[in-house]
Scaffold this motif. Structure first.
Motif, PDB file in Angstrom:
ATOM      1  N   ALA A  33       0.836  -1.206   0.000  1.00  0.00           N
ATOM      2  CA  ALA A  33       0.000   0.000   0.000  1.00  0.00           C
ATOM      3  C   ALA A  33       0.872   1.257   0.000  1.00  0.00           C
ATOM      4  CB  ALA A  33      -0.939   0.000   1.206  1.00  0.00           C
ATOM      5  N   VAL A  34       1.907   1.275   0.816  1.00  0.00           N
ATOM      6  CA  VAL A  34       2.814   2.425   0.885  1.00  0.00           C
ATOM      7  C   VAL A  34       3.552   2.603  -0.436  1.00  0.00           C
ATOM      8  CG1 VAL A  34       4.895   3.336   2.016  1.00  0.00           C
ATOM      9  CG2 VAL A  34       3.078   2.280   3.394  1.00  0.00           C
ATOM     10  N   MET A  35       3.922   1.493  -1.056  1.00  0.00           N
ATOM     11  CA  MET A  35       4.756   1.527  -2.263  1.00  0.00           C
ATOM     12  C   MET A  35       3.945   1.421  -3.554  1.00  0.00           C
ATOM     13  SD  MET A  35       7.619   2.080  -0.871  1.00  0.00           S
ATOM     14  CE  MET A  35       8.814   1.814  -2.187  1.00  0.00           C
ATOM     15  N   GLU A  36       2.643   1.646  -3.456  1.00  0.00           N
ATOM     16  CA  GLU A  36       1.749   1.512  -4.610  1.00  0.00           C
ATOM     17  C   GLU A  36       2.200   2.339  -5.814  1.00  0.00           C
ATOM     18  OE1 GLU A  36      -2.938   2.357  -5.754  1.00  0.00           O
ATOM     19  OE2 GLU A  36      -2.179   2.973  -3.792  1.00  0.00           O
ATOM     20  N   HIS A  37       2.730   3.518  -5.582  1.00  0.00           N
ATOM     21  CA  HIS A  37       3.092   4.414  -6.680  1.00  0.00           C
ATOM     22  C   HIS A  37       4.594   4.436  -6.945  1.00  0.00           C
ATOM     23  CE1 HIS A  37      -1.033   5.573  -6.849  1.00  0.00           C
ATOM     24  NE2 HIS A  37      -1.014   5.916  -5.575  1.00  0.00           N
ATOM     25  N   PHE A  38       5.253   3.333  -6.637  1.00  0.00           N
ATOM     26  CA  PHE A  38       6.674   3.137  -6.930  1.00  0.00           C
ATOM     27  C   PHE A  38       6.804   1.898  -7.804  1.00  0.00           C
ATOM     28  CE2 PHE A  38       6.513   5.747  -3.210  1.00  0.00           C
ATOM     29  CZ  PHE A  38       7.536   6.656  -3.396  1.00  0.00           C
ATOM     30  N   VAL A  39       7.980   1.706  -8.376  1.00  0.00           N
ATOM     31  CA  VAL A  39       8.183   0.561  -9.266  1.00  0.00           C
ATOM     32  C   VAL A  39       7.947  -0.744  -8.519  1.00  0.00           C
ATOM     33  CG1 VAL A  39       9.860  -0.646 -10.715  1.00  0.00           C
ATOM     34  CG2 VAL A  39       9.716   1.845 -10.795  1.00  0.00           C
ATOM     35  N   SER A  40       8.458  -0.826  -7.284  1.00  0.00           N
ATOM     36  CA  SER A  40       8.264  -2.040  -6.490  1.00  0.00           C
ATOM     37  C   SER A  40       8.588  -1.735  -5.033  1.00  0.00           C
ATOM     38  CB  SER A  40       9.167  -3.168  -6.992  1.00  0.00           C
ATOM     39  OG  SER A  40      10.526  -2.824  -6.806  1.00  0.00           O
ATOM     40  N   PRO A  41       8.093  -2.576  -4.108  1.00  0.00           N
ATOM     41  CA  PRO A  41       8.522  -2.442  -2.712  1.00  0.00           C
ATOM     42  C   PRO A  41      10.038  -2.647  -2.616  1.00  0.00           C
ATOM     43  CG  PRO A  41       6.587  -3.852  -2.879  1.00  0.00           C
ATOM     44  CD  PRO A  41       7.091  -3.629  -4.284  1.00  0.00           C
ATOM     45  N   LEU A  42      10.619  -2.191  -1.506  1.00  0.00           N
ATOM     46  CA  LEU A  42      12.056  -2.315  -1.305  1.00  0.00           C
ATOM     47  C   LEU A  42      12.383  -3.505  -0.411  1.00  0.00           C
ATOM     48  CD1 LEU A  42      13.098   1.405  -0.603  1.00  0.00           C
ATOM     49  CD2 LEU A  42      13.082   0.170  -2.784  1.00  0.00           C
ATOM     50  N   GLU A  44      14.863  -5.291   2.440  1.00  0.00           N
ATOM     51  CA  GLU A  44      15.474  -4.728   3.643  1.00  0.00           C
ATOM     52  C   GLU A  44      16.827  -4.097   3.313  1.00  0.00           C
ATOM     53  OE1 GLU A  44      16.826  -6.008   8.164  1.00  0.00           O
ATOM     54  OE2 GLU A  44      15.635  -7.404   6.967  1.00  0.00           O
ATOM     55  N   ALA A  45      17.617  -4.754   2.472  1.00  0.00           N
ATOM     56  CA  ALA A  45      18.930  -4.215   2.093  1.00  0.00           C
ATOM     57  C   ALA A  45      18.779  -2.904   1.328  1.00  0.00           C
ATOM     58  CB  ALA A  45      19.700  -5.239   1.257  1.00  0.00           C
ATOM     59  N   ASP A  46      17.809  -2.833   0.400  1.00  0.00           N
ATOM     60  CA  ASP A  46      17.579  -1.593  -0.347  1.00  0.00           C
ATOM     61  C   ASP A  46      17.083  -0.484   0.573  1.00  0.00           C
ATOM     62  OD1 ASP A  46      18.388  -2.735  -2.738  1.00  0.00           O
ATOM     63  OD2 ASP A  46      16.344  -3.219  -3.374  1.00  0.00           O
ATOM     64  N   SER A  47      16.251  -0.833   1.536  1.00  0.00           N
ATOM     65  CA  SER A  47      15.751   0.142   2.494  1.00  0.00           C
ATOM     66  C   SER A  47      16.902   0.695   3.344  1.00  0.00           C
ATOM     67  CB  SER A  47      14.681  -0.508   3.378  1.00  0.00           C
ATOM     68  OG  SER A  47      14.117   0.429   4.257  1.00  0.00           O
ATOM     69  N   ASP A  48      17.781  -0.194   3.811  1.00  0.00           N
ATOM     70  CA  ASP A  48      18.947   0.247   4.590  1.00  0.00           C
ATOM     71  C   ASP A  48      19.863   1.139   3.764  1.00  0.00           C
ATOM     72  OD1 ASP A  48      18.202  -0.982   6.959  1.00  0.00           O
ATOM     73  OD2 ASP A  48      19.495  -2.740   6.666  1.00  0.00           O
ATOM     74  N   ALA A  49      20.049   0.802   2.490  1.00  0.00           N
ATOM     75  CA  ALA A  49      20.884   1.628   1.613  1.00  0.00           C
ATOM     76  C   ALA A  49      20.253   3.007   1.432  1.00  0.00           C
ATOM     77  CB  ALA A  49      21.081   0.931   0.268  1.00  0.00           C
ATOM     78  N   PHE A  50      18.936   3.059   1.401  1.00  0.00           N
ATOM     79  CA  PHE A  50      18.235   4.335   1.284  1.00  0.00           C
ATOM     80  C   PHE A  50      18.510   5.199   2.519  1.00  0.00           C
ATOM     81  CE2 PHE A  50      13.731   6.278   0.467  1.00  0.00           C
ATOM     82  CZ  PHE A  50      14.303   7.457   0.042  1.00  0.00           C
ATOM     83  N   VAL A  51      18.447   4.602   3.715  1.00  0.00           N
ATOM     84  CA  VAL A  51      18.769   5.335   4.945  1.00  0.00           C
ATOM     85  C   VAL A  51      20.194   5.887   4.855  1.00  0.00           C
ATOM     86  CG1 VAL A  51      19.155   5.151   7.448  1.00  0.00           C
ATOM     87  CG2 VAL A  51      17.140   4.075   6.416  1.00  0.00           C
ATOM     88  N   ASP A  52      21.117   5.067   4.389  1.00  0.00           N
ATOM     89  CA  ASP A  52      22.503   5.518   4.271  1.00  0.00           C
ATOM     90  C   ASP A  52      22.621   6.704   3.314  1.00  0.00           C
ATOM     91  OD1 ASP A  52      23.203   3.475   6.023  1.00  0.00           O
ATOM     92  OD2 ASP A  52      23.838   2.120   4.403  1.00  0.00           O
ATOM     93  N   ARG A  53      21.894   6.677   2.205  1.00  0.00           N
ATOM     94  CA  ARG A  53      21.918   7.800   1.250  1.00  0.00           C
ATOM     95  C   ARG A  53      21.299   9.052   1.861  1.00  0.00           C
ATOM     96  NH1 ARG A  53      20.292   3.693  -2.180  1.00  0.00           N
ATOM     97  NH2 ARG A  53      18.158   4.515  -2.333  1.00  0.00           N
ATOM     98  N   MET A  54      20.226   8.880   2.635  1.00  0.00           N
ATOM     99  CA  MET A  54      19.592  10.037   3.271  1.00  0.00           C
ATOM    100  C   MET A  54      20.533  10.684   4.278  1.00  0.00           C
ATOM    101  SD  MET A  54      15.561   9.006   3.654  1.00  0.00           S
ATOM    102  CE  MET A  54      15.783   7.358   4.309  1.00  0.00           C
ATOM    103  N   GLU A  55      21.219   9.861   5.051  1.00  0.00           N
ATOM    104  CA  GLU A  55      22.178  10.390   6.021  1.00  0.00           C
ATOM    105  C   GLU A  55      23.343  11.080   5.314  1.00  0.00           C
ATOM    106  OE1 GLU A  55      22.699  10.704   9.559  1.00  0.00           O
ATOM    107  OE2 GLU A  55      20.548  10.760   9.200  1.00  0.00           O
ATOM    108  N   ALA A  56      23.816  10.510   4.208  1.00  0.00           N
ATOM    109  CA  ALA A  56      24.910  11.123   3.444  1.00  0.00           C
ATOM    110  C   ALA A  56      24.490  12.486   2.915  1.00  0.00           C
ATOM    111  CB  ALA A  56      25.343  10.207   2.303  1.00  0.00           C
TER     112      ALA A  56
END
Length: 186
Positions: A33-42, A44-56
């Motif tokens: 439901a959260v990822m409905e308007h994205f290519v696909s859900p993420l 766990e590894a992709d989600s963690d990488a996203f956090v790392d990019r946000m912090e960077a």
């Protein structure tokens, strides 16, 4: 993760990311439901990488996509903030205001409340002249938030998102804008 700018609203705290945010963020990013308007859900590894990019981004730019927590409970409910647009499009260079909230946090006015705080930071602290936002045309919920925070649709700026595969139904995107003068008048 280091200390950085925090924003407080009546009900929310926009803050830097904590290790304890990773699990609920991964669960949120795996929710169809959260990822409905994205290519696909993420994953766990992709989600963690996203956090790392946000912090960077915070380290590089002095702003980014803040973790959002409900002040009364301390519950993590998603992110809202500012992000440099890093793909090629006619409106780039630009900074985007964006948000993603856990499904249980929808319908409570958190997205516009947090987005207004991020826009205030963009214009009053960072000194930006304009902020954009964009989404797939079918994402009416996000477009409603854009309206509520004073953004205006720019049909001439609509584009095919270069990070979405050709032929994918969410490749077409609509562009919204708000300038510092419109922000100050609102």
């Amino acid at each position: 993760m280091t200390k950085g700018p925090e924003l407080k609203t009546e009900r929310l705290l926009l803050r830097r990311w904590r290790e304890s945010d990773r699990a609920p963020f991964a669960a949120m990013n795996a929710d169809p439901a959260v990822m409905e308007h994205f290519v696909s859900p993420l994953s766990e590894a992709d989600s963690d990488a996203f956090v790392d990019r946000m912090e960077a981004a915070f380290e590089r730019d002095g702003y980014g996509l803040w973790a959002v927590e409900v002040r009364e409970t301390g519950d993590f409910v998603g992110f809202t903030g500012l992000s440099r647009v890093t793909f090629d499009a006619p409106f780039v260079p630009a900074v985007e205001v964006g948000w993603r909230l856990a499904h249980h946090a929808w319908g409570r006015g958190f997205a516009p409340e947090a987005a207004r705080a991020a826009l205030g930071f963009a214009f009053d602290t960072v000194g930006l002249a304009e902020v954009v936002s964009f989404t797939a045309p079918v994402n009416e919920r996000s477009q409603a938030v854009m309206r509520k925070i004073g953004m205006r649709r720019d049909p001439d700026g609509d584009f095919d998102h270069p990070r979405v595969p050709e032929g994918h139904p969410i490749r077409p995107h609509v562009l919204w804008r708000i300038g510092v003068h419109d922000w100050r008048r609102a």
